[in-house]
Design a protein around this motif. Structure first.
Motif, mmCIF file in Angstrom:
data_model
loop_
_atom_site.group_PDB
_atom_site.id
_atom_site.type_symbol
_atom_site.label_atom_id
_atom_site.label_comp_id
_atom_site.label_asym_id
_atom_site.label_seq_id
_atom_site.Cartn_x
_atom_site.Cartn_y
_atom_site.Cartn_z
ATOM 1 N N ARG A 1 38.936 50.972 35.122
ATOM 2 C CA ARG A 1 39.784 51.647 34.153
ATOM 3 C C ARG A 1 41.146 50.963 34.120
ATOM 4 N NH1 ARG A 1 41.101 57.593 35.524
ATOM 5 N NH2 ARG A 1 43.170 56.952 34.791
ATOM 6 N N GLY B 1 44.925 49.841 34.479
ATOM 7 C CA GLY B 1 45.984 50.036 35.456
ATOM 8 C C GLY B 1 46.880 48.803 35.446
ATOM 9 N N VAL B 2 47.731 48.682 36.459
ATOM 10 C CA VAL B 2 48.671 47.556 36.523
ATOM 11 C C VAL B 2 48.500 46.815 37.849
ATOM 12 C CG1 VAL B 2 51.104 46.893 36.641
ATOM 13 C CG2 VAL B 2 50.360 48.630 34.995
ATOM 14 N N LEU B 3 48.206 45.535 37.740
ATOM 15 C CA LEU B 3 48.085 44.690 38.934
ATOM 16 C C LEU B 3 48.442 43.255 38.563
ATOM 17 C CD1 LEU B 3 47.098 44.387 41.945
ATOM 18 C CD2 LEU B 3 44.888 43.724 40.998
ATOM 19 N N ARG C 1 49.031 44.808 32.620
ATOM 20 C CA ARG C 1 48.209 46.006 32.489
ATOM 21 C C ARG C 1 46.856 45.585 31.950
ATOM 22 N NH1 ARG C 1 51.431 49.583 30.195
ATOM 23 N NH2 ARG C 1 51.692 50.916 32.010
ATOM 24 N N LEU D 1 40.965 47.528 35.761
ATOM 25 C CA LEU D 1 41.001 47.240 37.196
ATOM 26 C C LEU D 1 39.910 47.998 37.922
ATOM 27 C CD1 LEU D 1 44.749 47.876 38.082
ATOM 28 C CD2 LEU D 1 43.641 45.677 37.730
ATOM 29 N N GLU E 1 39.789 50.269 40.959
ATOM 30 C CA GLU E 1 40.735 51.003 41.798
ATOM 31 C C GLU E 1 40.084 52.305 42.230
ATOM 32 O OE1 GLU E 1 44.049 52.015 39.215
ATOM 33 O OE2 GLU E 1 42.804 53.356 38.056
ATOM 34 N N GLY F 1 44.711 54.989 42.833
ATOM 35 C CA GLY F 1 45.326 53.792 42.261
ATOM 36 C C GLY F 1 45.420 52.624 43.225
ATOM 37 N N ILE G 1 43.819 49.342 44.886
ATOM 38 C CA ILE G 1 42.826 48.371 44.430
ATOM 39 C C ILE G 1 41.696 48.329 45.453
ATOM 40 C CG2 ILE G 1 42.470 45.974 43.725
ATOM 41 C CD1 ILE G 1 44.525 47.725 42.054
#
Lengths: 406, 277
Positions: free
Chosen positions: A287, A289-291, A295, A298, A300, A304, A306
């Motif tokens: 789904r 997310g930010v990594l 954005r 990911l 996770e 949230g 990883i």
């Protein structure tokens, strides 16, 4: 073939801040913002500079060996009894994969920025080798960050990088794979930002990397489009490519985005199966997310954090994916499927025996999907597989699975 | 007036630099964190920075990465960190608490849910390391409406044009990253730092906290001469690494370090006072 959920002006993306719809962007610590602004300015300037583009073109011809052939895999097509299968032979590039298309371009930018040191992250080692190669050629210092587990899996590529003069740093934090190598390379960059150019190997990371790497890799799709038109008089019906971070897939897909009749299928690493949880398929099972600066979809957990990924191929063993793929998925312009380790391995053998081409395990995921897809298409239809890399680096892995020590 | 603004008004009035220790929540174990925060306040901390553990702390060095791994191994989650703040607040309603971490856990909880849960728990400021002002409009607005100060970083590499942009988005204080690199890196040049802080003060009236590279009491003292606040992180977290199975000794050592820094900072300001006035 594909039913777009909205009309899109593909040339307008990403926007000025690197957004592909809700994806992309620039999520990094403040220390890197200046360097990214500088990189974006230099990249935008030189992508319009005829002298730079001519130098890039010469390097791609004389050093990489472009254009790579588009090959009609007749025997495999016949056996599958459906669509005509064409292979875009990126495995024939110098260093054995598509990765060098990008490292050549970024290294030329590094030279123009006056940077004396190159750093890179690598999973399977192909991007590390391609970075070490261009660094050797330009006389730049090169440090490659590689997960400790990947160093084990890809010892030949590690040795190649060292022969080329690169310092290969073993990353022992976290899951000891590609994502941790990326973390470590970012830390190096934050510390040495004045003299160091970070060559990211895939279409992920903070803006402008996803757009810049895409632009350097789009030579794949531009050539393939012209070659297919010349060979058959029409466009292909489908494009198939494996997706880890997604650079070879975007490279093939991007020049076809406006060709609505051309379907695009990205193949993620299904590992031991999506249901097992042991896979590397964020587009199929993750789904947003930010990594790593952007954005995107990911893998996770519900806090949230990883989560660990798994794939037989080190190059696909990554919990994120390029933001443009996330956007193409949501738009419905491309579809994403997954293929298990076992099916990829079967496809590896099938391609090797049928066409005399040993593909990389990453690429074998795309081939495995075509073994399923092509028979469901008509013989007057065609598809292109991006044969993104050769399998020499994987011989140890495959042999070991079969109980053979090389 | 927010708790952070109030605290800086107090330290400024008394001529002190604020001491802001950082600890990773849940490191080395979840039940250590709240008592540790109280110990640090007793040792002279003015504000507290509480790290939210993340699996991929890209801007942090190995010390804090390992702290995150130790904390996550105990299953510490964002909601557990908020519960720690709530528990801390039961006996300390004065000391501001700033959460520092990465965006993804907050996004996963939902920015709106997070902002109200953090406010309810007693959080005063939020610093998301990987969220520059350009990308932060949504979260910043939600935090401000919840009465929480969005804290932003300024780095040696921040161009002047960006500086005013960052300062405009920031509330509470500005966190100046004293050197290029990750947390826990070496060496810091106090003279160059003073010049840089002077340039930032020309643009903003917000207090300036300085972090990264403050390893010992002597450095803390030197920084206290030029900054409104001294943030110390890896030097404390390294002590957790040193006493993994002896949380009492870790707490005692952390408090001792905070006390040494407090003393050095106050002495440095006392020395500097005649010149400053």
């Amino acid at each position: 073939m594909s039913e777009l959920k909205q009309a899109v002006d593909w040339a307008a993306f990403p926007d000025a801040r690197g957004h592909f719809g809700p994806y992309g962007g620039r999520f990094v610590a403040e220390t890197l913002m200046g360097a990214l602004d500088e990189l974006q300015a230099v990249y935008e300037k030189y992508m319009k500079d005829p002298e730079f583009l001519a130098e890039l073109d010469t390097d791609l011809k004389q050093f990489v060996g472009r254009p790579s052939p588009l090959y009609h895999a007749e025997r495999m097509s016949r056996e599958l009894g459906g669509a005509q299968v064409y292979l875009k032979r990126e495995d024939l590039n110098h260093t054995g994969a598509h990765k060098v298309n990008n490292t050549i371009g970024q290294a030329l930018l590094a030279k123009r920025l006056g940077k004396t040191r190159i750093i890179a992250e690598t999973g399977a080692g192909q991007h590390g080798v391609a970075s070490a190669t261009v660094a050797a050629r330009l006389g730049l210092e090169c440090v490659v960050y590689m997960g400790a587990e990947d160093i084990q899996r890809q010892s030949q590529n590690v040795y190649r990088m060292r022969l080329l003069g690169a310092d290969v740093v073993s990353v022992k934090s976290g899951s000891r794979t590609l994502k941790d190598a990326l973390n470590e390379a970012m830390r190096d960059w934050v510390t040495n930002v004045d003299d160091t150019f970070y060559i990211i190997g895939t279409v992920a990371g903070p803006h402008p990397y996803p757009a810049m790497v895409r632009d350097f890799q789009s030579v794949i799709g531009r050539e393939a489009r012209a070659q297919h038109l010349e060979m058959t008089g029409k466009l292909p019906d489908a494009l198939v490519a494996c997706v880890g971070g997604g650079s070879n897939a975007i490279g093939l897909f991007h020049p076809f985005l406006a060709d609505e009749s051309v379907a695009m299928i990205g193949v993620e690493a299904g590992g031991e199966g999506i249901a097992s949880g042991r896979h590397s398929a964020p587009l199929c099972a993750g789904r947003p997310g930010v990594l790593h600066g952007n954005r995107t979809y990911l893998m996770e957990d519900d806090d949230g954090q990883i989560i660990a990924t798994h794939s037989i191929s080190a190059g696909l063993d990554y919990p994120g994916v390029g933001p443009e793929h996330s956007w193409l998925k949501d738009l419905g312009r491309a579809t994403y499927v997954s293929v298990t380790d076992d099916d990829a391995l079967r496809a590896f053998h099938r391609m090797t025996r049928t066409e005399g081409i040993i593909p990389a395990l990453e690429t074998s995921h795309a081939i495995a999907h075509v073994l399923d897809l092509a028979p469901r298409m008509r013989p007057d239809q065609s598809l292109i597989i991006n044969l993104s890399g050769r399998g020499d680096k994987d011989l140890n892995t495959v042999a070991r699975l079969e109980g053979i020590e090389l | 007036m927010s708790r952070i603004a109030k605290r800086f008004a107090e330290t400024r009035a008394s001529g002190r630099a604020a001491l802001i220790p950082y600890v990773t929540a849940g490191d080395p174990a979840p039940d250590v964190t709240v008592p540790l925060l109280h110990d640090l306040v007793a040792a002279g901390a003015d504000l507290l920075e509480l790290g939210v553990p993340f699996s991929d702390p890209m801007a942090d060095g190995p010390v804090i990465q390992l702290a995150c791994e130790r904390s996550l191994a105990h299953g510490t989650r964002l909601r557990d960190v908020l519960a720690m703040v709530r528990e801390f607040r039961q006996t300390d309603s004065e000391t501001p608490v700033v959460l520092m971490g990465y965006l993804n856990p907050v996004e996963r909880m939902g920015a709106e849910v997070f902002a109200s849960a953090a406010a309810e728990a007693g959080v005063d400021g939020v610093l998301m390391v990987d969220l520059p002002p350009e990308e932060s409009d949504d979260l910043t607005g939600l935090l401000e409406r919840a009465g929480i100060d969005p804290i932003f970083l300024v780095a040696p590499t921040t161009a002047d044009a960006r500086l005013s942009h960052v300062a405009a988005a920031a509330r509470g204080f500005i966190y100046y990253v004293s050197l290029k690199g990750v947390t826990g890196a070496q060496s810091l040049d106090p003279a160059a730092l003073g010049a840089r802080l002077g340039a930032i003060r020309a643009i903003t009236e917000l207090p300036l906290g300085v972090g990264f590279g403050i390893r010992d009491a002597a450095t803390a003292g030197a920084v206290a001469r030029v900054a409104d606040a001294v943030v110390v992180g890896s030097a404390i977290v390294r002590l957790a690494e040193q006493y993994p199975d002896a949380p009492e000794r870790f707490r005692a050592a952390a408090a001792e370090l905070a006390r040494e820094m407090r003393t050095a900072m106050d002495a440095a300001r006392a020395d500097a006072a005649p010149a400053a006035v």
